[in-house]
Design a protein around this motif. Structure first.
Motif, PDB file in Angstrom:
ATOM      1  N   MET A   1     -14.802  -3.486 -13.727  1.00 55.83           N
ATOM      2  CA  MET A   1     -13.208  -3.692 -13.697  1.00 55.83           C
ATOM      3  C   MET A   1     -12.538  -2.182 -13.155  1.00 55.83           C
ATOM      4  N   THR A   2     -13.268  -1.206 -13.901  1.00 53.80           N
ATOM      5  CA  THR A   2     -12.521   0.291 -13.393  1.00 53.80           C
ATOM      6  C   THR A   2     -12.608   0.421 -11.867  1.00 53.80           C
ATOM      7  N   TYR A   3     -13.846   0.279 -11.252  1.00 54.45           N
ATOM      8  CA  TYR A   3     -13.856   0.319  -9.941  1.00 54.45           C
ATOM      9  C   TYR A   3     -12.954  -0.591  -9.122  1.00 54.45           C
ATOM     10  N   ALA A   4     -12.755  -1.736  -9.699  1.00 51.94           N
ATOM     11  CA  ALA A   4     -11.914  -2.623  -8.797  1.00 51.94           C
ATOM     12  C   ALA A   4     -10.451  -2.025  -8.940  1.00 51.94           C
ATOM     13  N   MET A   5     -10.193  -1.415 -10.123  1.00 54.71           N
ATOM     14  CA  MET A   5      -8.799  -0.957 -10.349  1.00 54.71           C
ATOM     15  C   MET A   5      -8.605   0.197  -9.372  1.00 54.71           C
ATOM     16  N   LEU A   6      -9.817   0.962  -9.341  1.00 56.42           N
ATOM     17  CA  LEU A   6      -9.542   2.382  -8.276  1.00 56.42           C
ATOM     18  C   LEU A   6      -9.532   1.819  -6.843  1.00 56.42           C
ATOM     19  N   TRP A   7     -10.118   0.775  -6.568  1.00 58.78           N
ATOM     20  CA  TRP A   7     -10.028   0.085  -5.143  1.00 58.78           C
ATOM     21  C   TRP A   7      -8.735  -0.446  -4.931  1.00 58.78           C
ATOM     22  N   ALA A   8      -7.990  -1.202  -5.704  1.00 57.01           N
ATOM     23  CA  ALA A   8      -6.642  -1.565  -5.505  1.00 57.01           C
ATOM     24  C   ALA A   8      -5.799  -0.552  -5.613  1.00 57.01           C
ATOM     25  N   ALA A   9      -5.774   0.317  -6.327  1.00 60.95           N
ATOM     26  CA  ALA A   9      -4.883   1.438  -6.574  1.00 60.95           C
ATOM     27  C   ALA A   9      -4.893   2.346  -5.387  1.00 60.95           C
ATOM     28  N   THR A  10      -6.075   2.849  -4.680  1.00 54.36           N
ATOM     29  CA  THR A  10      -5.872   3.459  -3.457  1.00 54.36           C
ATOM     30  C   THR A  10      -5.366   2.701  -2.343  1.00 54.36           C
ATOM     31  N   LEU A  11      -5.650   1.370  -2.335  1.00 58.97           N
ATOM     32  CA  LEU A  11      -5.319   0.518  -1.166  1.00 58.97           C
ATOM     33  C   LEU A  11      -3.618   0.378  -1.376  1.00 58.97           C
ATOM     34  N   ILE A  12      -3.202   0.007  -2.440  1.00 59.09           N
ATOM     35  CA  ILE A  12      -1.716   0.122  -2.706  1.00 59.09           C
ATOM     36  C   ILE A  12      -0.840   1.326  -2.125  1.00 59.09           C
ATOM     37  N   SER A  13      -1.747   2.582  -2.832  1.00 58.87           N
ATOM     38  CA  SER A  13      -1.134   3.856  -2.268  1.00 58.87           C
ATOM     39  C   SER A  13      -0.918   4.155  -0.967  1.00 58.87           C
ATOM     40  N   ALA A  14      -2.022   3.725  -0.274  1.00 60.42           N
ATOM     41  CA  ALA A  14      -2.232   3.691   1.397  1.00 60.42           C
ATOM     42  C   ALA A  14      -1.091   2.882   1.954  1.00 60.42           C
ATOM     43  N   LEU A  15      -0.895   1.790   1.353  1.00 62.85           N
ATOM     44  CA  LEU A  15       0.049   0.829   1.934  1.00 62.85           C
ATOM     45  C   LEU A  15       1.631   1.662   1.798  1.00 62.85           C
ATOM     46  N   PHE A  16       1.930   2.157   0.568  1.00 61.62           N
ATOM     47  CA  PHE A  16       3.109   2.797   0.368  1.00 61.62           C
ATOM     48  C   PHE A  16       3.109   4.115   1.310  1.00 61.62           C
ATOM     49  N   PHE A  17       1.872   4.795   1.526  1.00 63.08           N
ATOM     50  CA  PHE A  17       2.123   5.608   2.592  1.00 63.08           C
ATOM     51  C   PHE A  17       2.375   5.332   3.928  1.00 63.08           C
ATOM     52  N   ALA A  18       1.670   4.237   4.208  1.00 63.71           N
ATOM     53  CA  ALA A  18       2.297   3.743   5.581  1.00 63.71           C
ATOM     54  C   ALA A  18       3.622   3.062   5.735  1.00 63.71           C
ATOM     55  N   ALA A  19       4.032   2.582   4.677  1.00 59.29           N
ATOM     56  CA  ALA A  19       5.455   2.345   4.431  1.00 59.29           C
ATOM     57  C   ALA A  19       6.396   3.522   4.879  1.00 59.29           C
ATOM     58  N   CYS A  20       6.022   4.834   3.966  1.00 57.97           N
ATOM     59  CA  CYS A  20       6.855   5.970   4.212  1.00 57.97           C
ATOM     60  C   CYS A  20       6.961   6.259   5.599  1.00 57.97           C
ATOM     61  N   PHE A  21       5.903   6.524   6.157  1.00 61.96           N
ATOM     62  CA  PHE A  21       5.979   6.896   7.739  1.00 61.96           C
ATOM     63  C   PHE A  21       6.602   5.672   8.379  1.00 61.96           C
ATOM     64  N   LEU A  22       6.579   4.516   8.019  1.00 63.72           N
ATOM     65  CA  LEU A  22       7.305   3.406   9.130  1.00 63.72           C
ATOM     66  C   LEU A  22       8.824   3.672   8.775  1.00 63.72           C
ATOM     67  N   ILE A  23       9.236   4.007   7.635  1.00 61.28           N
ATOM     68  CA  ILE A  23      10.583   4.352   7.364  1.00 61.28           C
ATOM     69  C   ILE A  23      11.048   5.712   8.181  1.00 61.28           C
ATOM     70  N   LEU A  24      10.135   6.715   8.166  1.00 58.60           N
ATOM     71  CA  LEU A  24      10.500   7.860   8.927  1.00 58.60           C
ATOM     72  C   LEU A  24      10.412   7.438  10.378  1.00 58.60           C
ATOM     73  N   ALA A  25       9.700   6.769  10.974  1.00 58.88           N
ATOM     74  CA  ALA A  25       9.556   6.207  12.421  1.00 58.88           C
ATOM     75  C   ALA A  25      10.939   5.702  12.730  1.00 58.88           C
ATOM     76  N   CYS A  26      11.482   4.508  11.818  1.00 61.97           N
ATOM     77  CA  CYS A  26      12.389   3.731  12.168  1.00 61.97           C
ATOM     78  C   CYS A  26      13.878   4.824  12.163  1.00 61.97           C
ATOM     79  N   ARG A  27      13.941   6.036  11.510  1.00 61.47           N
ATOM     80  CA  ARG A  27      14.965   6.812  11.354  1.00 61.47           C
ATOM     81  C   ARG A  27      14.952   8.000  12.190  1.00 61.47           C
ATOM     82  N   SER A  28      13.709   7.963  12.908  1.00 62.66           N
ATOM     83  CA  SER A  28      13.785   8.838  13.983  1.00 62.66           C
ATOM     84  C   SER A  28      14.600   8.708  15.280  1.00 62.66           C
TER      85      SER A  28
END
Length: 544
Positions: A1-28
């Motif tokens: 369960m703990t490893y699944a949580m680690l997998w999901a948390a890293t995946l979601i944080s990576a998607l939010f990271f991609a969203a941040c750069f997408l926002i920056l790209a659209c505003r550039s």
């Protein structure tokens, strides 16, 4: 369960990271900036994850390692790619000439990325801490077992170790000769003797000079106990310099036995053989794998020497009487102790490395003299979370199987040993630690019966000699020796029957079916050979 949580948390944080750069790209405002930001938002998380997934796949399929995180590691970049594709499609799909991603709140998106990244870090830290606590407990338990498993040091009056040490020093001092004779003498020590070599004055001179030293060795080998000083605190790097010295000394004893037999002193030769076997018995008392292997090798040397001195001679009962003084303890319990000790020492060392502190790195450096890179703490934590626990569980499980096989005589489970030895596929696909260590234990499965066979020859040879003296002929089978000359016929450790006896030339051969489990009628193999078909045994009076 703990490893699944680690997998999901890293995946979601990576998607939010991609969203941040997408926002920056659209505003550039610049085209190059928009493209760079959009691509970076995807490649920054995706490239490392693809590298890890490919590495894991190579390790599993090419190196045949078992990694519990292979499937999650391969699934992660696919899940990220799908999530990023959905994110970019939704964020870049124009609605009424407007790009939705440009209106997404950057601070809030970055905040959620930070929250999930912090959650992943906390989960990782908890896993690291749990593994370190488990490793510490294993380290303490294994270290305590190592200290308790060694035999209690014998009293000096019963301990052969000081006499061995003295004999080794005397041999080192006395076993010197001119350089031009070095190759010849080394060949003799290795057992490469021609009949004319036994009459060489140089050989007689050397053995006469070493006579007092060899007498001290025979005295040490006849003592009831032996315990060399060991630095148990050094764990798997415990130094054992006596092993090489013991082999050197027993090589001189074997040479002395052959020379004595050639000059008619069979009893003296038998005393040398008994001393080699006694030294093997002393080494087998130490619960170390290298000690066990060395003990069995010395037992082979004793059997080969016994065969060499009796193959062309008819010994009287008194000539072989020294062979009966050697205790006939089994080598199977010795290997059991060695396996348990090896398991404890490996677990102690491996679990002690979980912290990757400076002391551990210095120890690792001293093992092979190579420079060990100083990994940062995060690299240490990665090893702990993704390797340590699974490695130790796999290793302990496999070692448990080996111990279970050793709990029964080889004659009952030899088919299982053969299966493991000929097709190691079960152990090829395992953790790195199991892959490196377990095959070394599998190939030792037939060493206990080989050692027991070599030592069992002593009583059989003595009984055959007594029968020949009493009846004027050699026995035709082992049944002729019981119960007058043998209370019970010596067991053949390979098939659970009795040792065989067959006529050969003008004498007889006493033999075991050997590792191939087939009765080849007394066609003998060298004791060090385990792959070729044939029997293991000793000849008496066979060569005219």
């Amino acid at each position: 369960m703990t490893y699944a949580m680690l997998w999901a948390a890293t995946l979601i944080s990576a998607l939010f990271f991609a969203a941040c750069f997408l926002i920056l790209a659209c505003r550039s405002k610049g085209k190059a900036g928009r493209i760079s930001a959009a691509v970076l938002g995807i490649l920054a998380p995706l490239a490392p994850s693809v590298f890890v997934a490919i590495s894991a796949a190579i390790l599993v399929h090419s190196c045949r390692l078992r990694l519990d995180w292979t499937v999650p590691a391969i699934a992660w970049p696919f899940a990220f790619a799908i999530g990023a594709a959905v994110l970019y499609l939704r964020g870049l799909r124009r609605k009424e000439g407007f790009v939705p991603a440009a209106s997404w709140p950057l601070p809030r998106t970055a905040m959620w990325m930070g929250i999930f990244l912090l959650l992943a870090m906390l989960t990782f830290w908890n896993l690291d801490s749990a593994v370190k606590a488990q490793m510490q407990a294993i380290h303490v338990q294994s270290s305590a077992f190592v200290a308790a498993a060694f035999p209690i040091r014998a009293d000096d009056k019963d301990n052969a170790a000081p006499r061995y040490d003295e004999a080794f020093l005397l041999l080192e001092r006395d076993a010197k000769w001119p350089a031009q004779y070095k190759d010849k003498v080394e060949k003799w020590k290795d057992g490469e003797l021609e009949p004319e070599d036994l009459e060489d004055p140089l050989l007689g001179e050397i053995l006469a000079r070493l006579g007092p030293d060899l007498a001290l060795l025979r005295e040490a080998a006849s003592m009831p106990d032996c315990a060399f000083a060991r630095d148990l605190g050094s764990g798997i790097m415990c130094r054992m310099p006596e092993l090489f010295s013991m082999f050197e000394a027993c090589s001189w004893l074997a040479l002395d036995a052959r020379c004595k037999a050639a000059h008619g002193d069979l009893r003296g030769a038998a005393e040398d053989v008994a001393a080699i076997s006694g030294a093997a018995r002393h080494l087998s008392r130490e619960p170390m794998l290298i000690s066990f292997v060395s003990a069995v090798a010395l037992e082979f040397k004793a059997a080969e020497t016994l065969d060499a001195i009796l193959a062309s001679r008819d010994p009287a009962p008194g000539d072989v009487e020294p062979l009966l003084r050697v205790a006939r303890n089994s080598y199977r319990p010795a290997l059991q102790r060695a396996v348990q000790m090896e398991r404890a020492m490996v677990l102690s060392f491996f679990s002690g490395c979980s912290g990757w502190d400076m002391d551990t790195l210095e120890i690792m450096q001293s093992m092979d003299g190579a420079d060990v890179p100083l990994f940062p703490g995060f690299a240490s934590s990665l090893v702990n979370v993704f390797m340590c626990r699974s490695e130790l569980e796999e290793f302990s499980s496999r070692m448990g199987e080996i111990s279970a096989l050793l709990s029964e005589p080889y004659s009952r489970n030899h088919a299982r040993w053969k299966e493991l030895g000929s097709a190691r596929k079960r152990f090829e696909c395992g953790g790195l630690l199991a892959k490196l260590m377990i095959p070394n234990f599998i190939i030792l499965g037939d060493r206990p019966p080989m050692g027991d066979t070599a030592r069992g020859m002593h009583a059989a040879v003595a009984a055959v000699s007594a029968y020949k003296a009493a009846e004027g002929k050699y026995p035709s089978s082992m049944r002729d020796l019981c119960p007058r000359f043998l209370r019970n016929a010596p067991l053949d450790p390979f098939d659970g029957g009795t040792l065989r006896l067959a006529p050969s030339g003008s004498g007889v051969v006493i033999y075991s079916v050997g590792p191939d489990m087939k009765d080849d009628g007394g066609r003998l193999l060298p004791w060090t050979s385990t792959e070729d078909p044939g029997d293991l045994g000793v000849r008496i009076g066979c060569v005219n």
